[in-house]
Write a protein that holds these residues in place. Sequence first.
Motif, PDB file in Angstrom:
ATOM      1  N   ASP A 102      -0.163   1.955  10.219  1.00  0.00           N
ATOM      2  CA  ASP A 102       0.068   1.823   8.782  1.00  0.00           C
ATOM      3  C   ASP A 102       1.244   0.887   8.522  1.00  0.00           C
ATOM      4  N   LEU A 103       1.189   0.205   7.399  1.00  0.00           N
ATOM      5  CA  LEU A 103       2.214  -0.769   7.055  1.00  0.00           C
ATOM      6  C   LEU A 103       3.374  -0.068   6.351  1.00  0.00           C
ATOM      7  N   THR A 104       4.410   0.177   7.110  1.00  0.00           N
ATOM      8  CA  THR A 104       5.610   0.768   6.522  1.00  0.00           C
ATOM      9  C   THR A 104       6.248  -0.204   5.559  1.00  0.00           C
ATOM     10  N   GLY A 105       6.409   0.227   4.325  1.00  0.00           N
ATOM     11  CA  GLY A 105       7.020  -0.636   3.339  1.00  0.00           C
ATOM     12  C   GLY A 105       6.040  -1.511   2.598  1.00  0.00           C
ATOM     13  N   GLY A 106       4.745  -1.380   2.872  1.00  0.00           N
ATOM     14  CA  GLY A 106       3.750  -2.141   2.146  1.00  0.00           C
ATOM     15  C   GLY A 106       3.318  -3.412   2.849  1.00  0.00           C
ATOM     16  N   TRP A 107       2.262  -4.013   2.348  1.00  0.00           N
ATOM     17  CA  TRP A 107       1.663  -5.150   3.049  1.00  0.00           C
ATOM     18  C   TRP A 107       2.543  -6.398   3.049  1.00  0.00           C
ATOM     19  N   LYS A 108       3.462  -6.487   2.115  1.00  0.00           N
ATOM     20  CA  LYS A 108       4.323  -7.669   2.040  1.00  0.00           C
ATOM     21  C   LYS A 108       5.502  -7.619   3.007  1.00  0.00           C
ATOM     22  N   ASN A 109       5.710  -6.465   3.618  1.00  0.00           N
ATOM     23  CA  ASN A 109       6.847  -6.312   4.512  1.00  0.00           C
ATOM     24  C   ASN A 109       6.526  -6.909   5.874  1.00  0.00           C
ATOM     25  N   TRP A 110       7.019  -8.098   6.143  1.00  0.00           N
ATOM     26  CA  TRP A 110       6.635  -8.783   7.374  1.00  0.00           C
ATOM     27  C   TRP A 110       7.097  -8.023   8.620  1.00  0.00           C
ATOM     28  N   ARG A 111       8.124  -7.204   8.460  1.00  0.00           N
ATOM     29  CA  ARG A 111       8.621  -6.447   9.618  1.00  0.00           C
ATOM     30  C   ARG A 111       7.639  -5.366  10.046  1.00  0.00           C
ATOM     31  N   ALA A 112       6.685  -5.047   9.218  1.00  0.00           N
ATOM     32  CA  ALA A 112       5.699  -4.005   9.562  1.00  0.00           C
ATOM     33  C   ALA A 112       4.602  -4.527  10.483  1.00  0.00           C
ATOM     34  N   TYR A 113       4.547  -5.833  10.664  1.00  0.00           N
ATOM     35  CA  TYR A 113       3.516  -6.433  11.502  1.00  0.00           C
ATOM     36  C   TYR A 113       4.091  -6.665  12.901  1.00  0.00           C
ATOM     37  N   ALA A 114       3.444  -6.096  13.891  1.00  0.00           N
ATOM     38  CA  ALA A 114       3.982  -6.164  15.250  1.00  0.00           C
ATOM     39  C   ALA A 114       3.607  -7.445  15.980  1.00  0.00           C
ATOM     40  N   TYR A 115       2.534  -8.073  15.539  1.00  0.00           N
ATOM     41  CA  TYR A 115       2.007  -9.210  16.312  1.00  0.00           C
ATOM     42  C   TYR A 115       1.892 -10.444  15.413  1.00  0.00           C
ATOM     43  N   TRP A 116       2.295 -11.586  15.972  1.00  0.00           N
ATOM     44  CA  TRP A 116       2.346 -12.826  15.201  1.00  0.00           C
ATOM     45  C   TRP A 116       1.731 -13.970  15.981  1.00  0.00           C
ATOM     46  N   GLY A 117       1.045 -14.851  15.245  1.00  0.00           N
ATOM     47  CA  GLY A 117       0.578 -16.089  15.825  1.00  0.00           C
ATOM     48  C   GLY A 117       1.676 -17.133  15.788  1.00  0.00           C
TER      49      GLY A 117
END
Length: 126
Positions: A102-117
């Motif tokens: 789940d996205l802690t802090g909502g979908w706009k919170n980039w810190r909630a995403y663990a993986y990046w391209g």
Amino acid sequence: DVQLQASGGGLVHTGGFLRLSCAASGFRFDYAFIGWFRQAPGREREAVSCIRTSDGYLYGADSVKGRFTISSDYDNHRVYLQMNNLQPEDTAVYYCAAAVNDLTGGWKNWRAYAYWGQGTLVTVSS
């Protein structure tokens, strides 16, 4: 290993269009949040759009509503960002990112995403 490969950036004139692609692997594609973010020089990372792949629910920033559309290809594990009527202020490096919880802090919170391209550069000339 989780991998996200963004592509499709380039140089366009104002009013032009591009389609970004994010190829995803290494996680359960149909049960994740996959988002697009952008970052212009000297500016903070900004959330653009996101898809909740479990049910296809879409999120979008007000700044791109009516111009950008996120979609997904479940067979090929890809997420796309169709960008129409591009403006100079859309110039940025665009990143796709994935969260498998789940996205802690909502979908706009980039810190909630663990993986990046790695990012793909979009330049819109005036």
